[in-house]
Design a protein around this motif. Structure first.
Motif, PDB file in Angstrom:
ATOM      1  N   HIS A  11      41.691  40.278  30.242  1.00 45.97           N
ATOM      2  CA  HIS A  11      40.986  41.385  29.579  1.00 45.97           C
ATOM      3  C   HIS A  11      41.173  42.674  30.368  1.00 45.97           C
ATOM      4  CE1 HIS A  11      38.972  37.905  27.740  1.00 45.97           C
ATOM      5  NE2 HIS A  11      38.611  38.706  26.749  1.00 45.97           N
ATOM      6  N   THR A  12      42.362  43.214  30.348  1.00 41.49           N
ATOM      7  CA  THR A  12      42.622  44.478  31.037  1.00 41.49           C
ATOM      8  C   THR A  12      43.846  45.149  30.429  1.00 41.49           C
ATOM      9  OG1 THR A  12      43.016  45.539  33.180  1.00 41.49           O
ATOM     10  CG2 THR A  12      44.040  43.386  32.826  1.00 41.49           C
ATOM     11  N   GLN A  13      43.864  46.484  30.494  1.00 40.62           N
ATOM     12  CA  GLN A  13      45.015  47.250  30.015  1.00 40.62           C
ATOM     13  C   GLN A  13      45.904  47.722  31.159  1.00 40.62           C
ATOM     14  OE1 GLN A  13      44.136  50.250  26.861  1.00 40.62           O
ATOM     15  NE2 GLN A  13      42.015  49.545  27.048  1.00 40.62           N
ATOM     16  N   ILE A  68      40.218  53.974  29.284  1.00 43.43           N
ATOM     17  CA  ILE A  68      40.026  52.527  29.366  1.00 43.43           C
ATOM     18  C   ILE A  68      38.549  52.170  29.413  1.00 43.43           C
ATOM     19  CG2 ILE A  68      40.358  50.516  30.885  1.00 43.43           C
ATOM     20  CD1 ILE A  68      43.108  51.546  31.518  1.00 43.43           C
ATOM     21  N   PHE A  69      37.730  53.065  29.982  1.00 40.63           N
ATOM     22  CA  PHE A  69      36.302  52.792  30.113  1.00 40.63           C
ATOM     23  C   PHE A  69      35.485  53.757  29.260  1.00 40.63           C
ATOM     24  CE2 PHE A  69      37.927  50.691  33.838  1.00 40.63           C
ATOM     25  CZ  PHE A  69      37.103  49.590  33.995  1.00 40.63           C
ATOM     26  N   ASN A  70      34.472  53.209  28.612  1.00 42.65           N
ATOM     27  CA  ASN A  70      33.514  54.000  27.839  1.00 42.65           C
ATOM     28  C   ASN A  70      32.119  53.630  28.335  1.00 42.65           C
ATOM     29  OD1 ASN A  70      31.495  53.746  25.334  1.00 42.65           O
ATOM     30  ND2 ASN A  70      32.795  55.540  25.049  1.00 42.65           N
ATOM     31  N   GLY A 117      45.304  41.285  24.382  1.00 40.23           N
ATOM     32  CA  GLY A 117      44.911  42.568  23.820  1.00 40.23           C
ATOM     33  C   GLY A 117      45.186  42.628  22.331  1.00 40.23           C
ATOM     34  N   VAL A 118      46.283  42.019  21.902  1.00 38.50           N
ATOM     35  CA  VAL A 118      46.597  41.935  20.472  1.00 38.50           C
ATOM     36  C   VAL A 118      45.477  41.196  19.741  1.00 38.50           C
ATOM     37  CG1 VAL A 118      48.134  40.817  18.806  1.00 38.50           C
ATOM     38  CG2 VAL A 118      49.096  42.125  20.716  1.00 38.50           C
ATOM     39  N   HIS A 119      44.974  40.136  20.346  1.00 39.30           N
ATOM     40  CA  HIS A 119      43.901  39.361  19.719  1.00 39.30           C
ATOM     41  C   HIS A 119      42.640  40.207  19.521  1.00 39.30           C
ATOM     42  CE1 HIS A 119      41.366  35.974  18.679  1.00 39.30           C
ATOM     43  NE2 HIS A 119      40.508  36.361  19.603  1.00 39.30           N
ATOM     44  N   HIS A 120      42.388  41.148  20.407  1.00 34.60           N
ATOM     45  CA  HIS A 120      41.195  41.993  20.330  1.00 34.60           C
ATOM     46  C   HIS A 120      41.401  43.212  19.442  1.00 34.60           C
ATOM     47  CE1 HIS A 120      38.058  40.570  23.219  1.00 34.60           C
ATOM     48  NE2 HIS A 120      39.053  39.786  23.600  1.00 34.60           N
ATOM     49  N   ALA A 121      42.563  43.347  18.846  1.00 31.75           N
ATOM     50  CA  ALA A 121      42.874  44.540  18.058  1.00 31.75           C
ATOM     51  C   ALA A 121      42.351  44.414  16.635  1.00 31.75           C
ATOM     52  CB  ALA A 121      44.383  44.770  18.029  1.00 31.75           C
ATOM     53  N   GLU A 170      36.511  48.949  23.611  1.00 32.59           N
ATOM     54  CA  GLU A 170      37.308  49.102  24.818  1.00 32.59           C
ATOM     55  C   GLU A 170      37.788  47.720  25.231  1.00 32.59           C
ATOM     56  OE1 GLU A 170      34.979  50.651  28.029  1.00 32.59           O
ATOM     57  OE2 GLU A 170      33.433  49.138  27.853  1.00 32.59           O
ATOM     58  N   PHE A 171      38.863  47.694  26.008  1.00 26.60           N
ATOM     59  CA  PHE A 171      39.437  46.419  26.428  1.00 26.60           C
ATOM     60  C   PHE A 171      39.632  46.473  27.939  1.00 26.60           C
ATOM     61  CE2 PHE A 171      43.174  43.494  26.907  1.00 26.60           C
ATOM     62  CZ  PHE A 171      42.531  42.329  26.502  1.00 26.60           C
ATOM     63  N   ASN A 172      38.673  45.908  28.639  1.00 25.06           N
ATOM     64  CA  ASN A 172      38.711  45.861  30.098  1.00 25.06           C
ATOM     65  C   ASN A 172      37.876  44.664  30.554  1.00 25.06           C
ATOM     66  OD1 ASN A 172      35.950  46.714  30.019  1.00 25.06           O
ATOM     67  ND2 ASN A 172      36.636  48.844  29.885  1.00 25.06           N
ATOM     68  N   PHE A 173      37.644  44.557  31.857  1.00 21.87           N
ATOM     69  CA  PHE A 173      36.928  43.388  32.366  1.00 21.87           C
ATOM     70  C   PHE A 173      35.514  43.284  31.796  1.00 21.87           C
ATOM     71  CE2 PHE A 173      39.665  43.218  36.475  1.00 21.87           C
ATOM     72  CZ  PHE A 173      40.614  42.471  35.799  1.00 21.87           C
ATOM     73  N   THR A 174      34.885  44.411  31.438  1.00 23.86           N
ATOM     74  CA  THR A 174      33.536  44.316  30.873  1.00 23.86           C
ATOM     75  C   THR A 174      33.560  43.588  29.535  1.00 23.86           C
ATOM     76  OG1 THR A 174      33.553  46.421  29.636  1.00 23.86           O
ATOM     77  CG2 THR A 174      32.926  46.517  31.967  1.00 23.86           C
TER      78      THR A 174
END
Length: 407
Positions: A168-170, A33-35, A189-193, A119-123
């Motif tokens: 914005h989280t998985q 989840i994090f990079n 998340g779909v929107h960010h794909a 990546e898709f998270n709070f950042t």
């Protein structure tokens, strides 16, 4: 700027929720989840947006009041029903702002930065630029024009922004029954794909019924692949902000006739020549470092981001009490530091000179504060002397720019 002080706590709150998400990801054994590099890049852009917006947010608010006082169409009272109507109106305006942000090149240039992250998270929620803030403010002006009081509009925009942060989280899976009405992390998340079936879907920020109504809703099926269809080959702070404007300009130069040039600026991103970005990247950038290597001395980046966050928090709280030269100094030094962070991620050799520029800026500021600006050459002479004596550039490159294999 009235009532800006409470915004000082936005960044500490962001890092608190980010820490909780990170620890929960570890507990659930979801390290993917994090990079590291992407997170640093995301946070840097978020810090810059918060900082620059301090200088222009007051203008946004004044614009709302100006439109409301002089051009409002209706006299809308304040009551519970009107607050509910404002929630719907705000999300409706957001839907069309967001949709046009994906369908018009000029708007996409400001919005694309939000979608760079793989990546898709709070950042990723922090990836908002000031250009995007300015454009969407133009759309928000519809609300006071209709007759919603600016204090209601500003309050609702804060609520709206807080809600979208948590999508914005998985770590929250599909909640199918809730998705009939509300945007969930799965929906957003779909929107960010970048998967073809997910492109240009789910523009709503709080509610899903606008997407259902206008045919842009897509539920999550296969796990999304986040980011752009053509990923950006840079962590450069400046390049991430401006690359698409360069692409538009390059397309505009290649176009013949008024209609073609108009489409270069206001046409669809789907029609952008795909050879333009590689050409520009070859012209202006070096490729990313090997994906199997990263900086060994990562704490140096963490320290810089931590200092920037502390400065931003204090700067926001005391913004109204600072002199103009204080504000310019803080803005310049933080932006320079964020550029430095992006250059560090790419192991740019010239960042060593940015370090000297930052030291020169800081020393000049304090000399000015003490009315000793006539001695500005002294710290510069000292830096030159120390460099010649100890070859700090070699030490810096061998320490700060060391690489290590990715585990």
């Amino acid at each position: 700027m009235k009532n800006i002080n409470f915004l000082a706590f936005a960044m500490p709150a962001f890092f608190l929720f980010l820490f909780l998400e990170y620890k929960l990801a570890q507990r659930k054994k979801r390290p993917e989840i994090f990079n590291y590099e992407s997170s640093v890049s995301n946070i840097s852009i978020g810090i810059a947006e918060r900082l620059i917006n301090l200088f222009i947010a007051a203008s946004f608010y004044q614009l709302y009041y100006f439109i409301y006082d002089n051009y409002r169409i209706f006299e809308i009272p304040k009551n519970a029903f009107i607050w509910f109507a404002l929630i719907l109106a705000t999300d409706f305006v957001w839907y069309w702002y967001h949709r046009l942000g994906h369908e018009v090149n000029f708007f996409w240039a400001a919005h694309i930065v939000h979608h760079h992250s793989e990546e898709f998270n709070f950042t990723a929620a922090a990836r908002i630029t000031t250009f995007q803030a300015i454009i969407r403010t133009g759309f928000w002006c519809v609300l006071p024009l209709i007759g919603f009081h600016p204090t209601m509009v500003i309050t609702m925009l804060i609520v709206h922004g807080a809600y979208s942060f948590f999508t914005h989280t998985q770590l929250i899976g599909k909640i199918k029954w809730l998705e009939y009405i509300f945007v969930t992390p799965s929906v957003h998340g779909v929107h960010h794909a970048s998967d073809e079936k997910y492109l240009d879907k789910n523009y709503g920020d709080m509610f899903t019924f606008w997407d259902r109504l206008f045919g842009t809703f897509q539920t999550e099926e296969e796990k999304p692949k986040y980011g752009l269809t053509h990923p950006l080959k840079s962590y450069s702070f400046l390049w991430q902000h401006f690359h698409y404007y360069f692409e538009i300009y390059e397309l505009w130069k290649r176009s013949s006739g008024f209609k073609a040039k108009w489409k270069a600026v206001f046409g669809s991103p789907a029609h952008m020549d795909q050879d333009i970005r590689p050409v520009l990247e070859k012209r202006f950038l070096q490729d990313k470092a090997s994906p199997n290597q990263r900086l060994r001395f990562k704490n140096y980046l963490y320290i810089q981001l931590g200092i920037c966050t502390l400065i931003l928090t204090a700067f926001t709280y005391y913004f109204d009490y600072l002199e103009s030269y204080d504000k310019i100094f803080v803005l310049s030094s933080v932006i320079l530091t964020l550029i430095n962070c992006g250059a560090l991620l790419e192991q740019r050799k010239w960042i060593y000179y940015l370090e000297y520029a930052r030291l020169a800026m800081i020393s000049t500021y304090f000399l000015y504060e003490e009315d000793l600006l006539v001695f500005f050459f002294v710290p510069i002479a000292i830096m030159i002397f120390v460099e010649q004596l100890f070859s700090l550039s070699t030490i810096y490159q061998n320490t700060i720019l060391q690489l290590e294999p990715v585990e």
